[in-house]
Design a protein around this motif. Structure first.
Motif, PDB file in Angstrom:
ATOM      1  N   ILE A  22      12.356 -41.873  15.660  1.00  0.00           N
ATOM      2  CA  ILE A  22      11.777 -40.574  14.822  1.00  0.00           C
ATOM      3  C   ILE A  22      10.535 -40.133  15.481  1.00  0.00           C
ATOM      4  O   ILE A  22      10.214 -39.279  16.189  1.00  0.00           O
ATOM      5  CB  ILE A  22      11.570 -40.580  13.397  1.00  0.00           C
ATOM      6  N   GLN A  23       9.651 -41.379  15.694  1.00  0.00           N
ATOM      7  CA  GLN A  23       8.200 -41.028  15.948  1.00  0.00           C
ATOM      8  C   GLN A  23       8.055 -40.745  17.535  1.00  0.00           C
ATOM      9  O   GLN A  23       7.586 -39.798  18.066  1.00  0.00           O
ATOM     10  CB  GLN A  23       7.338 -42.204  16.032  1.00  0.00           C
ATOM     11  N   SER A  24       9.199 -41.360  18.327  1.00  0.00           N
ATOM     12  CA  SER A  24       9.308 -41.006  19.824  1.00  0.00           C
ATOM     13  C   SER A  24       9.922 -39.467  20.025  1.00  0.00           C
ATOM     14  O   SER A  24       9.647 -38.714  21.026  1.00  0.00           O
ATOM     15  CB  SER A  24      10.038 -42.149  20.385  1.00  0.00           C
ATOM     16  N   ARG A  25      10.801 -39.130  19.262  1.00  0.00           N
ATOM     17  CA  ARG A  25      11.477 -37.872  19.211  1.00  0.00           C
ATOM     18  C   ARG A  25      10.355 -36.787  18.778  1.00  0.00           C
ATOM     19  O   ARG A  25      10.387 -35.638  19.393  1.00  0.00           O
ATOM     20  CB  ARG A  25      12.647 -37.770  18.433  1.00  0.00           C
ATOM     21  N   LEU A  26       9.647 -37.019  17.752  1.00  0.00           N
ATOM     22  CA  LEU A  26       8.498 -35.924  17.439  1.00  0.00           C
ATOM     23  C   LEU A  26       7.580 -35.927  18.304  1.00  0.00           C
ATOM     24  O   LEU A  26       6.901 -34.645  18.519  1.00  0.00           O
ATOM     25  CB  LEU A  26       7.862 -36.672  16.159  1.00  0.00           C
ATOM     26  N   LYS A  27       7.328 -36.803  19.299  1.00  0.00           N
ATOM     27  CA  LYS A  27       6.000 -36.930  20.053  1.00  0.00           C
ATOM     28  C   LYS A  27       6.426 -35.716  21.374  1.00  0.00           C
ATOM     29  O   LYS A  27       5.760 -35.124  22.051  1.00  0.00           O
ATOM     30  CB  LYS A  27       5.843 -38.099  20.858  1.00  0.00           C
ATOM     31  N   LYS A  28       7.788 -35.717  21.354  1.00  0.00           N
ATOM     32  CA  LYS A  28       8.181 -34.848  22.505  1.00  0.00           C
ATOM     33  C   LYS A  28       8.501 -33.253  22.303  1.00  0.00           C
ATOM     34  O   LYS A  28       8.460 -32.636  23.135  1.00  0.00           O
ATOM     35  CB  LYS A  28       9.801 -35.324  22.925  1.00  0.00           C
ATOM     36  N   LEU A  29       8.368 -33.302  20.977  1.00  0.00           N
ATOM     37  CA  LEU A  29       8.173 -31.715  20.349  1.00  0.00           C
ATOM     38  C   LEU A  29       6.926 -31.289  20.539  1.00  0.00           C
ATOM     39  O   LEU A  29       5.906 -32.072  20.539  1.00  0.00           O
ATOM     40  CB  LEU A  29       8.820 -31.685  19.056  1.00  0.00           C
ATOM     41  N   HIS A  30       6.650 -29.945  20.811  1.00  0.00           N
ATOM     42  CA  HIS A  30       5.186 -29.573  21.134  1.00  0.00           C
ATOM     43  C   HIS A  30       4.204 -29.184  20.233  1.00  0.00           C
ATOM     44  O   HIS A  30       2.978 -29.470  20.235  1.00  0.00           O
ATOM     45  CB  HIS A  30       5.467 -28.122  22.210  1.00  0.00           C
ATOM     46  N   ASP A  31       4.820 -29.064  18.854  1.00  0.00           N
ATOM     47  CA  ASP A  31       3.791 -28.547  17.651  1.00  0.00           C
ATOM     48  C   ASP A  31       4.189 -29.371  16.655  1.00  0.00           C
ATOM     49  O   ASP A  31       5.243 -28.663  15.628  1.00  0.00           O
ATOM     50  CB  ASP A  31       3.900 -27.136  17.557  1.00  0.00           C
ATOM     51  N   ILE A  32       3.587 -30.316  16.046  1.00  0.00           N
ATOM     52  CA  ILE A  32       3.912 -30.924  15.065  1.00  0.00           C
ATOM     53  C   ILE A  32       2.799 -31.161  13.972  1.00  0.00           C
ATOM     54  O   ILE A  32       1.815 -31.469  14.492  1.00  0.00           O
ATOM     55  CB  ILE A  32       4.330 -32.461  15.057  1.00  0.00           C
ATOM     56  N   LYS A  33       2.800 -31.266  12.772  1.00  0.00           N
ATOM     57  CA  LYS A  33       1.675 -31.408  11.873  1.00  0.00           C
ATOM     58  C   LYS A  33       2.361 -32.365  10.903  1.00  0.00           C
ATOM     59  O   LYS A  33       3.231 -32.026  10.114  1.00  0.00           O
ATOM     60  CB  LYS A  33       1.597 -30.178  11.193  1.00  0.00           C
ATOM     61  N   HIS A  34       1.668 -33.678  10.839  1.00  0.00           N
ATOM     62  CA  HIS A  34       1.916 -34.652   9.640  1.00  0.00           C
ATOM     63  C   HIS A  34       1.208 -34.209   8.250  1.00  0.00           C
ATOM     64  O   HIS A  34       0.161 -33.980   8.265  1.00  0.00           O
ATOM     65  CB  HIS A  34       1.296 -35.984  10.162  1.00  0.00           C
ATOM     66  N   LEU A  35       1.943 -34.258   7.505  1.00  0.00           N
ATOM     67  CA  LEU A  35       1.572 -33.581   6.036  1.00  0.00           C
ATOM     68  C   LEU A  35       1.274 -34.977   5.406  1.00  0.00           C
ATOM     69  O   LEU A  35       0.184 -35.122   4.755  1.00  0.00           O
ATOM     70  CB  LEU A  35       2.479 -32.871   5.351  1.00  0.00           C
ATOM     71  N   HIS A  36       2.149 -35.927   5.033  1.00  0.00           N
ATOM     72  CA  HIS A  36       2.000 -37.035   4.112  1.00  0.00           C
ATOM     73  C   HIS A  36       3.258 -37.889   4.423  1.00  0.00           C
ATOM     74  O   HIS A  36       4.470 -37.485   4.406  1.00  0.00           O
ATOM     75  CB  HIS A  36       2.009 -36.436   2.676  1.00  0.00           C
ATOM     76  N   GLY A  37       3.024 -39.312   4.444  1.00  0.00           N
ATOM     77  CA  GLY A  37       4.398 -40.056   4.688  1.00  0.00           C
ATOM     78  C   GLY A  37       5.142 -39.726   5.538  1.00  0.00           C
ATOM     79  O   GLY A  37       4.711 -39.705   7.007  1.00  0.00           O
ATOM     80  N   ASN A  38       6.207 -39.542   5.479  1.00  0.00           N
ATOM     81  CA  ASN A  38       7.442 -39.192   6.315  1.00  0.00           C
ATOM     82  C   ASN A  38       7.615 -37.630   6.104  1.00  0.00           C
ATOM     83  O   ASN A  38       8.833 -37.212   6.456  1.00  0.00           O
ATOM     84  CB  ASN A  38       8.748 -39.892   5.787  1.00  0.00           C
ATOM     85  N   LEU A  39       6.605 -36.934   6.042  1.00  0.00           N
ATOM     86  CA  LEU A  39       6.612 -35.406   5.675  1.00  0.00           C
ATOM     87  C   LEU A  39       6.135 -34.646   6.902  1.00  0.00           C
ATOM     88  O   LEU A  39       4.758 -34.993   7.126  1.00  0.00           O
ATOM     89  CB  LEU A  39       6.188 -35.117   4.638  1.00  0.00           C
ATOM     90  N   TYR A  40       6.821 -33.889   7.580  1.00  0.00           N
ATOM     91  CA  TYR A  40       6.257 -33.202   8.746  1.00  0.00           C
ATOM     92  C   TYR A  40       6.340 -31.750   8.620  1.00  0.00           C
ATOM     93  O   TYR A  40       7.494 -31.391   8.197  1.00  0.00           O
ATOM     94  CB  TYR A  40       6.606 -33.723  10.089  1.00  0.00           C
ATOM     95  N   LEU A  41       5.757 -30.865   9.317  1.00  0.00           N
ATOM     96  CA  LEU A  41       6.091 -29.599   9.815  1.00  0.00           C
ATOM     97  C   LEU A  41       6.160 -29.556  11.301  1.00  0.00           C
ATOM     98  O   LEU A  41       5.376 -30.091  11.949  1.00  0.00           O
ATOM     99  CB  LEU A  41       4.901 -28.362   9.407  1.00  0.00           C
ATOM    100  N   ILE A  42       7.090 -28.691  11.605  1.00  0.00           N
ATOM    101  CA  ILE A  42       7.537 -28.851  13.039  1.00  0.00           C
ATOM    102  C   ILE A  42       7.793 -27.290  13.399  1.00  0.00           C
ATOM    103  O   ILE A  42       8.419 -26.485  12.677  1.00  0.00           O
ATOM    104  CB  ILE A  42       9.031 -29.335  13.193  1.00  0.00           C
ATOM    105  N   LYS A  43       6.833 -26.924  14.317  1.00  0.00           N
ATOM    106  CA  LYS A  43       7.035 -25.362  15.073  1.00  0.00           C
ATOM    107  C   LYS A  43       7.758 -25.614  16.149  1.00  0.00           C
ATOM    108  O   LYS A  43       7.614 -26.575  17.046  1.00  0.00           O
ATOM    109  CB  LYS A  43       5.823 -24.977  15.427  1.00  0.00           C
ATOM    110  N   SER A  44       8.973 -25.006  16.525  1.00  0.00           N
ATOM    111  CA  SER A  44       9.770 -24.893  17.346  1.00  0.00           C
ATOM    112  C   SER A  44      10.478 -23.402  17.859  1.00  0.00           C
ATOM    113  O   SER A  44      10.793 -22.818  17.034  1.00  0.00           O
ATOM    114  CB  SER A  44      10.986 -25.999  17.356  1.00  0.00           C
ATOM    115  N   ASP A  45      10.847 -23.239  19.165  1.00  0.00           N
ATOM    116  CA  ASP A  45      11.589 -22.255  19.402  1.00  0.00           C
ATOM    117  C   ASP A  45      13.124 -22.428  19.237  1.00  0.00           C
ATOM    118  O   ASP A  45      13.763 -21.469  19.474  1.00  0.00           O
ATOM    119  CB  ASP A  45      11.348 -21.966  20.738  1.00  0.00           C
ATOM    120  N   GLU A  46      13.400 -23.760  18.972  1.00  0.00           N
ATOM    121  CA  GLU A  46      14.727 -23.888  18.742  1.00  0.00           C
ATOM    122  C   GLU A  46      15.386 -23.629  17.438  1.00  0.00           C
ATOM    123  O   GLU A  46      14.662 -23.457  16.657  1.00  0.00           O
ATOM    124  CB  GLU A  46      15.157 -25.759  18.781  1.00  0.00           C
ATOM    125  N   ASP A  47      16.872 -23.378  17.455  1.00  0.00           N
ATOM    126  CA  ASP A  47      17.660 -23.239  16.273  1.00  0.00           C
ATOM    127  C   ASP A  47      17.616 -24.413  15.296  1.00  0.00           C
ATOM    128  O   ASP A  47      17.579 -25.464  15.661  1.00  0.00           O
ATOM    129  CB  ASP A  47      18.688 -22.710  16.680  1.00  0.00           C
TER     130      ASP A  47
END
Length: 92
Positions: A22-47
């Motif tokens: 998961i960490q390696s895949r999240l690093k490849k996405l361009h805009d990630i905000k780590h909120l807490h523990g295993n909780l993330y906000l992801i900004k993406s142009d993808e569906d």
């Protein structure tokens, strides 16, 4: 094209392998905000379906994850006050 915002959280049984994947895949996405523990906000142009396909390859059958699209929509009923859950849910 406008970016979509997604809320992503997961719980893994085999934490080391899943976490690394998961960490390696999240690093490849361009805009990630780590909120807490295993909780993330992801900004993406993808569906959401493409993003789900991309992330779910890391999980085994016993793991769980949530992927929700966050949308900004206007209220239909401003300051609706009701004791009934059905009316309240209809306003979401």
């Amino acid at each position: 094209m406008a970016s979509n915002i997604f809320l992503f959280s997961y719980e893994s049984r085999e934490s080391e392998g899943t976490d690394r994947c998961i960490q390696s895949r999240l690093k490849k996405l361009h805009d990630i905000k780590h909120l807490h523990g295993n909780l993330y906000l992801i900004k993406s142009d993808e569906d959401i379906h493409l993003l789900e396909k991309y992330l779910k390859d890391c999980f085994i059958s016993k793991d769980r994850y949530y992927l929700l699209q966050v949308k900004d929509e206007p209220y239909r009923f401003h300051k609706a006050r009701s004791k009934y859950i059905r009316v309240w849910m209809d306003d979401i």
